[in-house]
Design a protein around this motif. Structure first.
Motif, PDB file in Angstrom:
ATOM      1  N   PRO A  95       0.975  -1.149   0.026  1.00 30.58           N
ATOM      2  CA  PRO A  95       0.098   0.045   0.000  1.00 30.58           C
ATOM      3  C   PRO A  95       0.729   1.266   0.123  1.00 30.58           C
ATOM      4  CG  PRO A  95      -0.780  -1.745   1.591  1.00 30.58           C
ATOM      5  CD  PRO A  95       0.336  -2.335   1.042  1.00 30.58           C
ATOM      6  N   ASP A  96       1.862   1.220   0.758  1.00 33.12           N
ATOM      7  CA  ASP A  96       2.976   2.474   0.743  1.00 33.12           C
ATOM      8  C   ASP A  96       3.533   2.811  -0.851  1.00 33.12           C
ATOM      9  OD1 ASP A  96       2.420   2.862   3.455  1.00 33.12           O
ATOM     10  OD2 ASP A  96       4.175   2.273   4.171  1.00 33.12           O
ATOM     11  N   ARG A 124      -1.640   9.856  -2.921  1.00 35.42           N
ATOM     12  CA  ARG A 124      -3.034   9.974  -2.175  1.00 35.42           C
ATOM     13  C   ARG A 124      -2.961   8.435  -1.541  1.00 35.42           C
ATOM     14  NH1 ARG A 124      -7.722   8.101  -5.712  1.00 35.42           N
ATOM     15  NH2 ARG A 124      -6.891   8.114  -7.792  1.00 35.42           N
ATOM     16  N   ARG A 125      -4.013   8.349  -0.562  1.00 36.08           N
ATOM     17  CA  ARG A 125      -4.218   7.096   0.211  1.00 36.08           C
ATOM     18  C   ARG A 125      -4.660   6.131  -0.480  1.00 36.08           C
ATOM     19  NH1 ARG A 125      -6.425   4.479   4.467  1.00 36.08           N
ATOM     20  NH2 ARG A 125      -8.629   4.634   3.543  1.00 36.08           N
ATOM     21  N   VAL A 126      -4.201   4.901  -0.218  1.00 29.46           N
ATOM     22  CA  VAL A 126      -4.980   3.650  -1.168  1.00 29.46           C
ATOM     23  C   VAL A 126      -5.469   3.045   0.051  1.00 29.46           C
ATOM     24  CG1 VAL A 126      -4.399   1.596  -2.182  1.00 29.46           C
ATOM     25  CG2 VAL A 126      -3.269   3.894  -2.793  1.00 29.46           C
ATOM     26  N   SER A 127      -6.914   2.572  -0.309  1.00 28.16           N
ATOM     27  CA  SER A 127      -7.544   1.648   0.939  1.00 28.16           C
ATOM     28  C   SER A 127      -7.339   0.311   0.601  1.00 28.16           C
ATOM     29  CB  SER A 127      -9.177   2.084   0.888  1.00 28.16           C
ATOM     30  OG  SER A 127      -9.665   1.701  -0.435  1.00 28.16           O
ATOM     31  N   ILE A 128      -7.839  -0.540   1.488  1.00 29.25           N
ATOM     32  CA  ILE A 128      -7.821  -1.803   1.429  1.00 29.25           C
ATOM     33  C   ILE A 128      -9.143  -2.505   1.661  1.00 29.25           C
ATOM     34  CG2 ILE A 128      -6.862  -3.813   2.658  1.00 29.25           C
ATOM     35  CD1 ILE A 128      -4.257  -2.185   3.469  1.00 29.25           C
ATOM     36  N   ASP A 129      -9.449  -3.454   0.951  1.00 27.33           N
ATOM     37  CA  ASP A 129     -10.580  -4.101   0.670  1.00 27.33           C
ATOM     38  C   ASP A 129     -10.988  -4.582   2.501  1.00 27.33           C
ATOM     39  OD1 ASP A 129     -13.284  -5.560   0.402  1.00 27.33           O
ATOM     40  OD2 ASP A 129     -12.369  -6.696  -1.000  1.00 27.33           O
ATOM     41  N   PRO A 130     -12.083  -3.949   3.027  1.00 32.01           N
ATOM     42  CA  PRO A 130     -12.189  -4.398   4.497  1.00 32.01           C
ATOM     43  C   PRO A 130     -12.517  -5.812   4.555  1.00 32.01           C
ATOM     44  CG  PRO A 130     -14.050  -2.837   3.643  1.00 32.01           C
ATOM     45  CD  PRO A 130     -13.040  -2.907   2.640  1.00 32.01           C
ATOM     46  N   ALA A 131     -13.021  -6.379   3.591  1.00 31.39           N
ATOM     47  CA  ALA A 131     -13.272  -8.023   3.875  1.00 31.39           C
ATOM     48  C   ALA A 131     -11.819  -8.769   4.132  1.00 31.39           C
ATOM     49  CB  ALA A 131     -14.062  -8.492   2.686  1.00 31.39           C
ATOM     50  N   LEU A 132     -10.823  -8.123   3.682  1.00 34.30           N
ATOM     51  CA  LEU A 132      -9.539  -8.739   3.884  1.00 34.30           C
ATOM     52  C   LEU A 132      -9.107  -8.797   5.376  1.00 34.30           C
ATOM     53  CD1 LEU A 132      -7.463  -7.628   0.828  1.00 34.30           C
ATOM     54  CD2 LEU A 132      -9.083  -9.694   1.081  1.00 34.30           C
ATOM     55  N   THR A 133      -9.553  -8.136   6.172  1.00 32.18           N
ATOM     56  CA  THR A 133      -9.067  -7.755   7.342  1.00 32.18           C
ATOM     57  C   THR A 133      -9.974  -8.248   8.318  1.00 32.18           C
ATOM     58  OG1 THR A 133      -9.423  -5.661   7.233  1.00 32.18           O
ATOM     59  CG2 THR A 133      -7.152  -6.196   7.315  1.00 32.18           C
TER      60      THR A 133
END
Ligand code: AMP
Ligand code: MG
Length: 349
Positions: A202-203, A211-220
């Protein structure tokens, strides 16, 4: 079906690859190396070839395939729109382990995209893969070349184990360099979102995009009601045959706990497997102790992971205890694969 092994040596690359390309142009399948893992390739614009890929892997038909290209121009042909973000990411990371999801154009059959209106695209960083794509017509659909649910193949030998007799040819160009699948980013929404963690972190992405990159919440979340956006992420995957349990906590406590559990298992007549790093490997006594490398060397840990999971099968272990390999960056991708291999069985000390 007799599966031909096409061995690539430096001196004879072109004629061998042409042989493989001819199979793909004719609608057949060829397993080939990329820098991440070995792929099972067919013409992405041929619905029959895609159907054969699902059949050879035993892959659920709602789990879409990644289309591999050899230049950025090809992206315009198979998408409805590829904007600045796609171009910037491609300039920074292609050829390389980054897959982008974009709205598909009409020439991409639904068989390739698992019925979706979007298509996943990647340009692999491997000379054999790039030459094969160019000679095969420019678009190769390729999931990892394992039987569905098994660890992804990082050598041609792994592919032989899973695909011998099921496909016309396997290109053998030695072990892959990265050993863990590409990072998948969805570019179809408002924000850029990671659907599968991989070698590109992600970094890395937010640094390039500013800009910020999000992570699919279903993964965590372990919440079974939230479906991941990459359909393939919902399946148990990478799994060795034995039950696998991850142990998380302070390094010394983890080593002591695993040591005890291994002793217990072995004295009860079970064959125990242990997945660990170099620093603790010497302290364990079990039927099969496998180190992924030095704990600080995240790239080595990623590169050795799938082969280790396959070795546990070969050694016929009954239960596997694994250390965790969190720690930012690629560790994220390693833990994602381990959690799936262990069907989310984690003991927190
Ligand atoms: P594999 O090629 O076996 O590493 O798996 C490809 C991964 O990409 C799977 O998890 C798929 O679900 C995901 N994928 C492929 N195409 C799409 C798409 N159009 N949208 C979301 N995920 C995708
Ligand atoms: Mg796969």
């Amino acid at each position: 079906m007799n599966t031909q092994i096409i061995k690539i040596t430096e001196n004879h690359m072109e004629s061998e690859i042409e042989e493989a390309a001819e199979i793909i142009r004719g609608g057949g399948l060829v397993a080939f190396p990329t820098e991440t893992v070995y792929g099972l390739g067919g013409n992405a614009l041929n619905p029959g070839a895609s159907a054969d890929i699902y059949a050879a892997k035993g892959r659920p038909s709602d789990n879409p395939l990644i289309v591999h290209v050899a230049d950025f121009e090809s992206v315009y042909k198979i998408t409805k729109e590829a904007g600045d973000t796609a171009r910037i990411l491609a300039e920074a990371f292609w050829p390389g382990p980054l897959t982008m999801i974009l709205p598909k154009s009409d020439i991409v059959p639904k068989e390739t995209t698992g019925g979706l209106d979007t298509v996943a695209i990647r340009m692999p960083n491997h000379p054999v893969a790039l030459e094969l794509i160019r000679r095969s017509g420019g678009y190769i659909a390729a999931p990892s070349a394992n039987v569905s649910g098994r660890p992804s193949p990082t050598t041609a030998q792994h592919v032989v184990e899973d695909m011998d007799g099921r496909i016309p040819a396997i290109i053998d160009a030695g072990p892959v360099g990265i050993g863990i699948e590409s990072t998948i980013v969805d570019l179809t929404g408002e924000e850029v979102q990671i659907l599968r963690p991989g070698y590109i972190t992600p970094d890395d992405l937010s640094r390039v995009l500013g800009r910020r990159v999000s992570i699919d919440p279903a993964l965590t979340q372990v919440d079974k009601d939230v479906a991941p956006k990459a359909p393939g992420m919902k399946y148990r995957h990478y799994a060795p045959r034995a039950q696998m349990i991850l142990i998380e906590g302070d390094a010394r406590e983890v080593a002591a706990y695993i040591g005890e559990k291994a002793l217990e298992a072995e004295s009860g007549g079970k064959r125990c497997g242990i997945l660990c790093a170099d620093d603790t490997a010497g302290s364990y006594h079990a039927s099969c102790v496998l180190s992924l490398g030095e704990r600080e060397d995240e790239a080595a840990i990623a590169r050795h992971l799938f082969a280790a999971l396959r070795s546990f099968d070969e050694q016929g272990v009954d239960v596997i205890y694994s250390e965790c390999f969190n720690g930012g960056g690629i560790g994220e991708a390693v833990m994602n694969r381990l959690l799936k291999a262990a069907a989310h069985q984690v003991i927190k000390l």
